[in-house]
Design a protein around this motif. Structure first.
Motif, PDB file in Angstrom:
ATOM      1  N   ALA A  17       0.858  -1.182   0.000  1.00  0.00           N
ATOM      2  CA  ALA A  17       0.000   0.000   0.000  1.00  0.00           C
ATOM      3  C   ALA A  17       0.893   1.230   0.000  1.00  0.00           C
ATOM      4  O   ALA A  17       1.663   1.447   0.941  1.00  0.00           O
ATOM      5  CB  ALA A  17      -0.917   0.015   1.219  1.00  0.00           C
ATOM      6  N   VAL A  18       0.826   2.016  -1.064  1.00  0.00           N
ATOM      7  CA  VAL A  18       1.576   3.273  -1.139  1.00  0.00           C
ATOM      8  C   VAL A  18       0.664   4.371  -0.610  1.00  0.00           C
ATOM      9  O   VAL A  18      -0.370   4.684  -1.212  1.00  0.00           O
ATOM     10  CB  VAL A  18       2.022   3.577  -2.578  1.00  0.00           C
ATOM     11  N   VAL A  19       1.008   4.933   0.553  1.00  0.00           N
ATOM     12  CA  VAL A  19       0.180   5.927   1.222  1.00  0.00           C
ATOM     13  C   VAL A  19       0.827   7.292   1.039  1.00  0.00           C
ATOM     14  O   VAL A  19       2.020   7.471   1.337  1.00  0.00           O
ATOM     15  CB  VAL A  19       0.008   5.593   2.718  1.00  0.00           C
ATOM     16  N   TYR A  46       5.111  -7.386  -7.016  1.00  0.00           N
ATOM     17  CA  TYR A  46       4.234  -6.890  -5.956  1.00  0.00           C
ATOM     18  C   TYR A  46       2.868  -6.496  -6.508  1.00  0.00           C
ATOM     19  O   TYR A  46       2.772  -5.992  -7.639  1.00  0.00           O
ATOM     20  CB  TYR A  46       4.838  -5.644  -5.291  1.00  0.00           C
ATOM     21  N   ASP A  47       1.827  -6.728  -5.694  1.00  0.00           N
ATOM     22  CA  ASP A  47       0.550  -6.061  -5.920  1.00  0.00           C
ATOM     23  C   ASP A  47       0.638  -4.680  -5.289  1.00  0.00           C
ATOM     24  O   ASP A  47       1.303  -4.506  -4.256  1.00  0.00           O
ATOM     25  CB  ASP A  47      -0.597  -6.837  -5.274  1.00  0.00           C
ATOM     26  N   VAL A  48      -0.034  -3.702  -5.869  1.00  0.00           N
ATOM     27  CA  VAL A  48       0.072  -2.327  -5.395  1.00  0.00           C
ATOM     28  C   VAL A  48      -1.311  -1.750  -5.149  1.00  0.00           C
ATOM     29  O   VAL A  48      -2.224  -1.933  -5.967  1.00  0.00           O
ATOM     30  CB  VAL A  48       0.830  -1.454  -6.420  1.00  0.00           C
ATOM     31  N   LEU A  49      -1.453  -1.068  -4.018  1.00  0.00           N
ATOM     32  CA  LEU A  49      -2.701  -0.399  -3.666  1.00  0.00           C
ATOM     33  C   LEU A  49      -2.390   1.060  -3.332  1.00  0.00           C
ATOM     34  O   LEU A  49      -1.839   1.344  -2.269  1.00  0.00           O
ATOM     35  CB  LEU A  49      -3.365  -1.077  -2.469  1.00  0.00           C
ATOM     36  N   PRO A  50      -2.694   2.020  -4.206  1.00  0.00           N
ATOM     37  CA  PRO A  50      -2.461   3.435  -3.875  1.00  0.00           C
ATOM     38  C   PRO A  50      -3.559   3.968  -2.953  1.00  0.00           C
ATOM     39  O   PRO A  50      -4.746   3.813  -3.243  1.00  0.00           O
ATOM     40  CB  PRO A  50      -2.509   4.133  -5.235  1.00  0.00           C
ATOM     41  N   ILE A  51      -3.146   4.587  -1.856  1.00  0.00           N
ATOM     42  CA  ILE A  51      -4.086   5.191  -0.910  1.00  0.00           C
ATOM     43  C   ILE A  51      -3.654   6.631  -0.676  1.00  0.00           C
ATOM     44  O   ILE A  51      -2.533   6.883  -0.208  1.00  0.00           O
ATOM     45  CB  ILE A  51      -4.125   4.430   0.428  1.00  0.00           C
ATOM     46  N   GLY A  52      -4.507   7.570  -1.021  1.00  0.00           N
ATOM     47  CA  GLY A  52      -4.201   8.972  -0.799  1.00  0.00           C
ATOM     48  C   GLY A  52      -4.902   9.506   0.431  1.00  0.00           C
ATOM     49  O   GLY A  52      -6.033   9.104   0.735  1.00  0.00           O
ATOM     50  N   PRO A 121       4.919   4.388   3.137  1.00  0.00           N
ATOM     51  CA  PRO A 121       4.404   5.738   3.387  1.00  0.00           C
ATOM     52  C   PRO A 121       5.331   6.784   2.786  1.00  0.00           C
ATOM     53  O   PRO A 121       6.497   6.872   3.157  1.00  0.00           O
ATOM     54  CB  PRO A 121       4.376   5.827   4.919  1.00  0.00           C
ATOM     55  N   VAL A 122       4.822   7.564   1.872  1.00  0.00           N
ATOM     56  CA  VAL A 122       5.642   8.620   1.272  1.00  0.00           C
ATOM     57  C   VAL A 122       5.072   9.985   1.636  1.00  0.00           C
ATOM     58  O   VAL A 122       5.057  10.911   0.837  1.00  0.00           O
ATOM     59  CB  VAL A 122       5.778   8.454  -0.259  1.00  0.00           C
ATOM     60  N   LEU A 123       4.609  10.099   2.875  1.00  0.00           N
ATOM     61  CA  LEU A 123       4.122  11.375   3.380  1.00  0.00           C
ATOM     62  C   LEU A 123       5.301  12.174   3.911  1.00  0.00           C
ATOM     63  O   LEU A 123       6.240  11.616   4.482  1.00  0.00           O
ATOM     64  CB  LEU A 123       3.084  11.169   4.482  1.00  0.00           C
ATOM     65  N   HIS A 124       5.243  13.487   3.714  1.00  0.00           N
ATOM     66  CA  HIS A 124       6.285  14.380   4.198  1.00  0.00           C
ATOM     67  C   HIS A 124       5.681  15.340   5.220  1.00  0.00           C
ATOM     68  O   HIS A 124       4.575  15.845   5.031  1.00  0.00           O
ATOM     69  CB  HIS A 124       6.886  15.196   3.048  1.00  0.00           C
ATOM     70  N   GLY A 125       6.416  15.580   6.291  1.00  0.00           N
ATOM     71  CA  GLY A 125       5.963  16.562   7.269  1.00  0.00           C
ATOM     72  C   GLY A 125       5.066  15.969   8.339  1.00  0.00           C
ATOM     73  O   GLY A 125       4.944  14.747   8.488  1.00  0.00           O
ATOM     74  N   PRO A 126       4.402  16.840   9.117  1.00  0.00           N
ATOM     75  CA  PRO A 126       3.521  16.386  10.189  1.00  0.00           C
ATOM     76  C   PRO A 126       2.387  15.511   9.675  1.00  0.00           C
ATOM     77  O   PRO A 126       1.997  15.588   8.516  1.00  0.00           O
ATOM     78  CB  PRO A 126       2.982  17.703  10.776  1.00  0.00           C
ATOM     79  N   TYR A 127       1.876  14.671  10.561  1.00  0.00           N
ATOM     80  CA  TYR A 127       0.765  13.747  10.278  1.00  0.00           C
ATOM     81  C   TYR A 127       1.154  12.688   9.253  1.00  0.00           C
ATOM     82  O   TYR A 127       0.314  12.214   8.503  1.00  0.00           O
ATOM     83  CB  TYR A 127      -0.489  14.503   9.807  1.00  0.00           C
ATOM     84  N   GLY A 128       2.420  12.307   9.244  1.00  0.00           N
ATOM     85  CA  GLY A 128       2.819  11.284   8.301  1.00  0.00           C
ATOM     86  C   GLY A 128       4.269  10.871   8.433  1.00  0.00           C
ATOM     87  O   GLY A 128       4.590   9.695   8.559  1.00  0.00           O
ATOM     88  N   GLU A 129       5.165  11.860   8.434  1.00  0.00           N
ATOM     89  CA  GLU A 129       6.599  11.589   8.550  1.00  0.00           C
ATOM     90  C   GLU A 129       7.073  11.702   9.995  1.00  0.00           C
ATOM     91  O   GLU A 129       8.224  11.385  10.303  1.00  0.00           O
ATOM     92  CB  GLU A 129       7.371  12.589   7.668  1.00  0.00           C
ATOM     93  N   ASP A 130       6.204  12.127  10.876  1.00  0.00           N
ATOM     94  CA  ASP A 130       6.595  12.503  12.236  1.00  0.00           C
ATOM     95  C   ASP A 130       6.316  11.450  13.293  1.00  0.00           C
ATOM     96  O   ASP A 130       6.397  11.737  14.486  1.00  0.00           O
ATOM     97  CB  ASP A 130       5.887  13.802  12.623  1.00  0.00           C
TER      98      ASP A 130
END
Length: 382
Positions: A17-19, A46-52, A121-130
């Motif tokens: 899951a790519v979030v 791999y199977d891939v599931l994009p989640i935004g 998880p490819v989130l940057h900054g607060p609420y993801g990378e923190d």
């Protein structure tokens, strides 16, 4: 998105899951990074599931269309551009005995999308990378790419990052912190303290959100007249502000990647001065395609030293997976660590993948190594 068109797990390959996206001011850069990662993942393996994650925090099922995730004509992409439903949401079970993902829309029967084996998880900054997302994934018992809860939090907070580095004997530059309560209750005292800091270390100063990234909200302040506006600009991104003195020298970066036998450092990169910007800011990084020089034009001895320090910073913050470590090579030949990024940008012009490309690890192999490292690690205390 109709339920019959929803992706489901085949059970034959690990499900990734790519979030991406998220609630921070770095939302768009996360979308761009996700596009690059989605293009690189080996779909035969791999199977891939994009989640935004939208800017208001809704987890949404998104189109698996990386070409729509790029910066086009200086316009930044968003998760909202990629969702096919304004109301549907994705839910990850927090039961560690289940890794099932469920999609639901108002008035419809929830649809099971199958289990997820690992989250990228490819989130940057607060609420993801923190550390916040990492904590959720620990509760759910789902392996994930990158740093754990503590190291993610340390890597996001520039103050405590520097405190950790100092405790491990790593060289850091002078800085001051303006905490939310201090600025709200006694801003004049905070200004006076920063002016005193400038008197000791000189102007200009760099005023930054303490827990931000991608050079957003940063102002170079040449004298006291611009100080208050710079603090307010930083506080638009984070109520906690860090103020750093100018370090003269060259900006040198180094990537760290976790292999089966431990972390290794890449060849370093040099970030040359940008001519159209006061410093290496957001537009220079992502809009105007300012590029670094890889490998950095430094001596073999300096290369070995920055690689040593980069791995030491990785270990000091108990990192996992990957880190980009940013340094200044001062005019007297000493390295000073500025910060680490536990989820550095993976955009096509990002320095982290470029450094590893030059070190012999292609972009697809880099993505695969990170997924494999995450699958090897257990969740929980380790």
């Amino acid at each position: 998105m109709s339920s019959e068109n929803l992706p489901t797990s085949t059970g034959r390959k690990p499900r990734v899951a790519v979030v991406f996206g998220g609630r921070s001011s770095e939302h768009a850069i996360s979308v761009v990074t996700a596009g690059a990662v989605l293009r690189a993942i080996d779909r035969d393996k791999y199977d891939v599931l994009p989640i935004g994650i939208t800017t208001d925090g809704r987890w949404a099922l998104t189109a698996d269309e990386p070409e729509r995730m790029a910066i086009a004509d200086r316009a930044l992409p968003t998760v909202a551009d990629l969702t096919e439903s304004d109301e549907g949401s994705v839910v990850l079970s927090v039961d560690p005995g289940s890794r099932e993902v469920v999609y639901s829309e108002p008035g419809a029967v929830p649809k099971a999308l199958g289990d997820v084996d690992v989250v990228f998880p490819v989130l940057h900054g607060p609420y993801g990378e923190d550390g916040t997302l990492q904590g959720l994934l620990e509760l759910a018992g789902v392996p994930y790419v990158g740093a754990g809860v503590l190291s993610s939090a340390v890597g996001q907070d520039k103050e405590y990052m520097k405190r950790v580095f100092v405790s491990f004997g790593l060289p850091v530059g002078p800085y001051e912190v303006i905490r939310p309560r201090e600025w709200e209750q006694n801003p004049s005292a905070a200004r006076e303290r920063i002016v005193g800091f400038a008197a000791e270390h000189g102007w200009p100063l760099f005023v930054k959100p303490a827990r931000g990234g991608s050079s957003m909200g940063i102002t170079k302040v040449d004298d006291v007249s611009g100080l208050e506006d710079a603090i307010e600009e930083a506080r638009r991104h984070d109520p906690k502000v860090i103020v750093e003195s100018l370090l003269t020298g060259r900006e040198i970066e180094c990537g760290v990647l976790e292999f089966e036998d431990g972390p290794r450092a890449s060849v370093p990169a040099w970030i040359p001065p940008v001519t159209d910007h006061d410093f290496y800011d957001f537009e220079a990084k992502y809009i105007d395609s300012a590029s670094g020089v890889v490998p950095a034009p430094i001596t073999p001895e300096q290369t070995a030293e920055i690689q040593r320090l980069a791995v030491a910073a990785f270990e000091a913050a108990s990192c996992e997976g990957l880190v980009r470590a940013d340094f200044f090579l001062t005019d007297d030949g000493e390295f000073v660590i500025n910060e680490i990024n536990t989820m550095p940008g993976f955009t096509p012009i990002s320095m982290y993948p470029r450094m590893w490309q030059e070190s012999g690890v292609s972009y697809p192999d880099l993505v695969d190594l990170l997924i494999q490292a995450a699958l090897r690690r257990p969740t929980g205390l380790r």
